[in-house]
Write an enzyme that holds these catalytic residues in place. Sequence first.
Site: not given
Length: 405
Positions: A212, A291, A309-311, A341
């Site tokens: 991102n 590749k 995983p949600d750290i 959240k």
Amino acid sequence: MTINNLVNKRILLGVTGGIAAYKAADLVRRLQDQGADVRVVMTRAATEFITPLTMQALSGHPTHIDMLDAETESVMGHIELARWSDLILIAPASADFIARFCGGHGDDLLTTICLAAETNIAIAPAMNQAMWSNPQTQMNIAQLERSEVLIMGPAEGIQACGETGQGRLLDVDQIVQRTISIFPSEKLTGKKVVITAGPTRESIDPVRFISNHSSGKQGYALAEAAVEAGADVVVISGPTNLDPVDRARTINTVSADDMYAAVMSEIADCDVFIGVAAVADFKPVMQSEQKLKKTQDSNTMTIELIENPDIIASVAALSKRPFCVGFAAETEHLLGHARLKLQRKKLDLIVANNVADSSIGFNSDNNRITLVWNDGESDLPVMSKRNIAAKIVNHVSKQLDAQKV
Ligand code: CTP
């Protein structure tokens, strides 16, 4: 727990010639006891009273004496020494040094460093009482005070020469206390702060990845602000183009799994965890070793993704957990999503920002945020990521203080 009031502070100790020079050895130790990194510059006259080797052994760094000493200049030149220091403390400061400093001389290393310095300078004078009360010395001191040089002492009492009066070096403990008071109150002294920053990269094959636009700027700015506030800072960074933060420890990671492992290895003694990283929510189920090639029979391609995983949620779920600060980058319903959240991830504070506005956010130097916590929120105007970082650090330290009550 002892509070180290000078953690992360760099003090250049200037030692000039006088019988009190031997006390500079004790001063190095006392400043180090408070967490300071101390480097020593001596005048030639000072070396007649205490050896450079003693100061080198105590400070753990080469002692700097001469302007053009190739050996020590190659370790750190005079301009670098001036720039390196958060404070130049000259103790003891002789009458001769004070006069040369006042006159703007640059005829030895210490005066040259003082000329080049843009940082705070403090002096602790030590001399015979008649030399101290001499009108010329008093004029020099008054001039230094006008230039914002901090004068520590001198104290009164029996002098090495047998006379009694004002001119003794201020007690070493008092010099340390005065030094501590020069720095603004340290909001996170003694705290370990772990910060995730930047994007993660989830590899598809050896040449492609999912990532991102996160630049890492906000996370690095927060790390700088936490260092400034006296914290022991660990930055766990995804791939960025930024220089590592001075005085923080950086652990470089690539994928969300790497970042998770690095965070967990640092979390046991962590007091504050700040998740600024834009962690990729998903990664490819399979990472191809070769590749991936186009095929003749289809013009579409499907990559199956699986959740990372949600750290921050994992950190907040630990039984012994640090104070947890998250970021909510949203494109709509900013405050509603942020509050959800906060609750879902069981955070103490969330920093909400609108990434739909391209003039602020991901790659910009500015940002506009709202701080949201369980029973309140605070909306801040557009400001630099550096100022935002300082606001967040302030807020965290206030919430930590409130938890203690
Ligand atoms: N975060 C994390 N680990 C993840 C995803 C997010 O630690 N796998 C942290 C981020 O560092 C940030 C906070 O969680 O502090 C919120 O990140 P965000 O991407 O906005 O939240 P998500 O949980 O991914 O929610 P969504 O993508 O649905 O908005």
